[in-house]
Design a protein around this motif. Structure first.
Motif, mmCIF file in Angstrom:
data_model
loop_
_atom_site.group_PDB
_atom_site.id
_atom_site.type_symbol
_atom_site.label_atom_id
_atom_site.label_comp_id
_atom_site.label_asym_id
_atom_site.label_seq_id
_atom_site.Cartn_x
_atom_site.Cartn_y
_atom_site.Cartn_z
ATOM 1 N N ASN A 182 0.673 -1.028 -0.221
ATOM 2 C CA ASN A 182 0.114 -0.072 0.027
ATOM 3 C C ASN A 182 0.812 1.374 0.041
ATOM 4 O O ASN A 182 0.494 2.339 -0.678
ATOM 5 C CB ASN A 182 -0.927 0.094 1.076
ATOM 6 C CG ASN A 182 -2.271 -0.656 0.818
ATOM 7 O OD1 ASN A 182 -2.735 -0.422 -0.064
ATOM 8 N ND2 ASN A 182 -2.778 -1.433 1.652
ATOM 9 N N ALA A 183 1.860 1.134 0.873
ATOM 10 C CA ALA A 183 2.746 2.390 0.943
ATOM 11 C C ALA A 183 3.533 2.616 -0.353
ATOM 12 O O ALA A 183 3.694 3.545 -1.036
ATOM 13 C CB ALA A 183 3.889 2.267 2.010
ATOM 14 N N LEU A 184 3.748 1.469 -1.196
ATOM 15 C CA LEU A 184 4.631 1.459 -2.341
ATOM 16 C C LEU A 184 3.599 2.147 -3.538
ATOM 17 O O LEU A 184 3.756 2.989 -4.081
ATOM 18 C CB LEU A 184 5.222 0.398 -2.779
ATOM 19 C CG LEU A 184 5.779 0.089 -4.233
ATOM 20 C CD1 LEU A 184 7.133 1.287 -4.021
ATOM 21 C CD2 LEU A 184 6.421 -1.196 -4.537
ATOM 22 N N LEU A 185 2.536 1.494 -3.546
ATOM 23 C CA LEU A 185 1.387 1.953 -4.479
ATOM 24 C C LEU A 185 1.127 3.496 -4.234
ATOM 25 O O LEU A 185 1.078 4.288 -5.285
ATOM 26 C CB LEU A 185 0.248 1.277 -4.347
ATOM 27 C CG LEU A 185 0.384 -0.402 -4.853
ATOM 28 C CD1 LEU A 185 -1.025 -0.800 -4.466
ATOM 29 C CD2 LEU A 185 0.579 -0.329 -6.274
ATOM 30 N N SER A 186 0.818 4.081 -3.215
ATOM 31 C CA SER A 186 0.612 5.368 -2.916
ATOM 32 C C SER A 186 1.600 6.455 -3.012
ATOM 33 O O SER A 186 1.397 7.527 -3.300
ATOM 34 C CB SER A 186 -0.081 5.544 -1.553
ATOM 35 O OG SER A 186 1.010 5.331 -0.486
ATOM 36 N N LYS A 187 2.738 5.844 -3.028
ATOM 37 C CA LYS A 187 4.118 6.867 -3.148
ATOM 38 C C LYS A 187 4.700 6.458 -4.639
ATOM 39 O O LYS A 187 5.712 6.818 -4.848
ATOM 40 C CB LYS A 187 5.084 6.475 -2.110
ATOM 41 C CG LYS A 187 4.592 6.976 -0.948
ATOM 42 C CD LYS A 187 5.713 7.489 0.074
ATOM 43 C CE LYS A 187 5.201 8.280 1.237
ATOM 44 N NZ LYS A 187 4.642 7.246 2.355
ATOM 45 N N THR A 188 3.900 5.949 -5.549
ATOM 46 C CA THR A 188 4.276 6.040 -6.979
ATOM 47 C C THR A 188 3.813 7.002 -7.980
ATOM 48 O O THR A 188 2.568 6.822 -7.931
ATOM 49 C CB THR A 188 3.907 4.843 -7.301
ATOM 50 O OG1 THR A 188 4.617 3.362 -6.721
ATOM 51 C CG2 THR A 188 4.482 4.381 -8.938
ATOM 52 N N HIS A 189 4.577 7.891 -8.299
ATOM 53 C CA HIS A 189 4.111 8.984 -9.179
ATOM 54 C C HIS A 189 3.361 8.520 -10.368
ATOM 55 O O HIS A 189 3.903 7.643 -10.959
ATOM 56 C CB HIS A 189 5.382 9.885 -9.512
ATOM 57 C CG HIS A 189 5.032 11.259 -10.050
ATOM 58 N ND1 HIS A 189 5.376 11.180 -11.342
ATOM 59 C CD2 HIS A 189 4.425 12.407 -9.897
ATOM 60 C CE1 HIS A 189 4.794 12.540 -11.895
ATOM 61 N NE2 HIS A 189 4.285 13.018 -10.883
ATOM 62 N N THR A 190 2.144 9.141 -10.741
ATOM 63 C CA THR A 190 1.686 8.973 -11.993
ATOM 64 C C THR A 190 2.130 9.963 -13.120
ATOM 65 O O THR A 190 2.083 11.351 -12.858
ATOM 66 C CB THR A 190 0.060 9.073 -11.798
ATOM 67 O OG1 THR A 190 -0.187 8.171 -10.778
ATOM 68 C CG2 THR A 190 -0.351 8.848 -13.108
ATOM 69 N N TRP A 191 3.081 9.308 -14.004
ATOM 70 C CA TRP A 191 3.713 10.629 -14.821
ATOM 71 C C TRP A 191 2.759 11.383 -15.726
ATOM 72 O O TRP A 191 1.839 10.968 -16.260
ATOM 73 C CB TRP A 191 4.594 9.678 -15.712
ATOM 74 C CG TRP A 191 5.182 10.404 -16.804
ATOM 75 C CD1 TRP A 191 5.418 10.227 -18.170
ATOM 76 C CD2 TRP A 191 6.338 11.515 -16.217
ATOM 77 N NE1 TRP A 191 6.318 11.148 -18.702
ATOM 78 C CE2 TRP A 191 7.176 11.798 -17.714
ATOM 79 C CE3 TRP A 191 6.734 12.018 -15.407
ATOM 80 C CZ2 TRP A 191 7.788 12.771 -17.828
ATOM 81 C CZ3 TRP A 191 7.580 12.994 -15.447
ATOM 82 C CH2 TRP A 191 8.439 13.585 -16.679
ATOM 83 N N MET A 192 3.115 12.407 -15.613
ATOM 84 C CA MET A 192 2.538 13.591 -16.146
ATOM 85 C C MET A 192 0.962 13.895 -15.950
ATOM 86 O O MET A 192 0.103 14.880 -16.441
ATOM 87 C CB MET A 192 2.123 13.570 -17.887
ATOM 88 C CG MET A 192 3.526 13.212 -18.476
ATOM 89 S SD MET A 192 4.644 14.585 -18.394
ATOM 90 C CE MET A 192 4.074 15.647 -19.937
ATOM 91 N N SER A 193 0.615 13.447 -14.625
ATOM 92 C CA SER A 193 -0.689 13.728 -13.984
ATOM 93 C C SER A 193 -0.655 15.209 -13.692
ATOM 94 O O SER A 193 -1.762 15.588 -12.990
ATOM 95 C CB SER A 193 -0.910 12.837 -12.836
ATOM 96 O OG SER A 193 -0.074 12.747 -11.782
#
Ligand SMILES: Cc1cc2nc3c(=O)[nH]c(=O)nc-3n(C[C@H](O)[C@H](O)[C@H](O)COP(=O)(O)OP(=O)(O)OC[C@H]3O[C@@H](n4cnc5c(N)ncnc54)[C@H](O)[C@@H]3O)c2cc1C
Length: 350
Positions: A182-193
């Motif tokens: 969960n921590a990894l998913l929530s701290k993964t940047h969405t490119w160009m968002s």
């Protein structure tokens, strides 16, 4: 026959569907928007194609190039001309700079818009896509129960082809994912968002003169970066680029007015006749990024190996571009990872 459900009909999800096109497994897709493509969006307005999402790629994008050639989609080299204009106003002036030669570092774009890749994948894979189905929760026991706003779908295998950060921000899992995941998913940047992309077509290319064909940089004005987006056939005279995020609260019509005003003063032309204009503030696209998403550094955790783990005994996979081992965040990453997941399923289920 095992049933695979792919959530998200963007480039990664459609690449997985394409990899499974000749298999004997059942594949369906759920898509939150009323359209496919996700962060790829070519808007056709008054017969002009305006690119509002992903546009450029290069020779290093090997998975994308291989697919594009396989599908026979026409693409061409982006020409940025010999000179760029730097607009330093109001703190400075308009200045012209030589653009270093592009030898060995070509940039390509799709001849009829990036959405041509999405359309070709849909046609080749012919997988049923259920539109307007926003996945809210995923329950796993023997198999999956996937709940959207008012329907329930079942599957044996689940591929989540949506940006990792959006997964933790908007989808509930039962049993829950580990704290680490969960921590990894929530701290993964969405490119160009966090970008605002615009595209505008005119009845003439009034900006093309003296070796200049549209490359503009302006740190203080509404247009931050701009490039030529005309057709080789000269049927379309257009520009494309990114707008300053300080203007994100304005309405599209207000941004349009300011873009045209900047162009008119840069090119000393008060007769700029637009044929079509569109922009998108991607920060407001709730199926790209949640309104309460925490701010992250560009590309943070993109490509982290933890994003490519199989969950629930290899029954659940994440596959948006940001999870890819190659060029995560880009179209190439979406294809690379989408095909990788599809090929794994093909090998292990058939
Ligand atoms: C403005 C902009 C410019 C870009 N420029 C470039 C470029 O020049 N070159 C390049 O290589 N890349 C570029 N990119 C990045 C590129 O667009 C992405 O890498 C790629 O399109 C990602 O595809 P994807 O399928 O992984 O994710 P997405 O395109 O984000 O697809 C995810 C899909 O999931 C759907 N979805 C979301 N939530 C749910 C839910 N709860 N239930 C069901 N469906 C859901 C979405 O609607 C979407 O269709 C750009 C992106 C943007 C926004």
């Amino acid at each position: 026959m095992p049933k695979i459900l792919i959530v998200g009909a963007g480039l990664s999800g459609l690449s997985t569907a394409y990899a499974l096109r000749n298999s004997n497994v059942s594949v369906e897709m759920l898509e939150a928007r009323p359209r496919s493509g996700g962060r790829i969006l070519t808007k056709n307005l008054n017969s002009k194609h305006l690119e509002l999402g992903a546009t450029w790629f290069g020779p290093q994008h090997t998975s994308l190039l291989k697919l594009v050639r396989e599908l026979d989609i026409p693409y061409k080299t982006q020409d940025n001309g010999r000179e760029a204009i730097y607009d330093f106003r109001p703190k400075g002036n308009l200045e012209r700079f030589q653009i270093p030669g592009q030898a060995g570092s070509s940039t390509y774009k799709f001849e009829t818009g990036s959405s041509s890749l999405i359309e070709a994948l849909k046609q080749q894979s012919s997988v049923p896509i259920h539109y307007n189905e926003v996945v809210k929760s995923v329950k796993f026991d023997q198999g999956f129960e996937i709940r959207t706003v008012d329907r329930e779908f079942k599957a044996d295998y689940l591929v989540m082809s949506i940006p990792p950060q959006l997964i933790t921000d908007s989808i509930r899992f039962e049993p829950g994912l580990s704290e680490f995941s969960n921590a990894l998913l929530s701290k993964t940047h969405t490119w160009m968002s966090d970008s605002i992309k615009f595209s505008v077509a005119f009845d003439s290319a009034f900006w093309k003169k003296d070796g200049f064909i549209g490359t503009l940089m302006s740190p203080q004005q509404i247009i931050q970066e701009m490039y030529d987006h005309s057709d080789v056939s000269k049927a379309q005279h257009a520009l494309v680029g990114f707008l300053n995020s300080n203007y994100s609260k304005l309405k599209e019509a207000e941004r349009k007015q300011r873009v045209l005003k900047q162009l008119a003063t840069v090119f000393l032309s008060d007769d700029v006749q637009t044929q079509a204009y569109a922009d998108i503030n991607w920060r407001e696209e709730k199926f790209t990024i949640h309104e309460k998403a925490v701010l992250l550094v560009p590309h943070q955790n993109n490509g982290n190996p933890g994003l490519r783990e199989g969950f629930f005994n290899n029954r659940l996979f994440f596959s948006a571009s940001e999870t890819a081992a190659q060029t995560p965040g880009y179209m190439d990453g979406a294809v690379h990872r989408g095909l990788e997941v599809g090929e794994w399923l093909l090998k292990n289920l058939t």
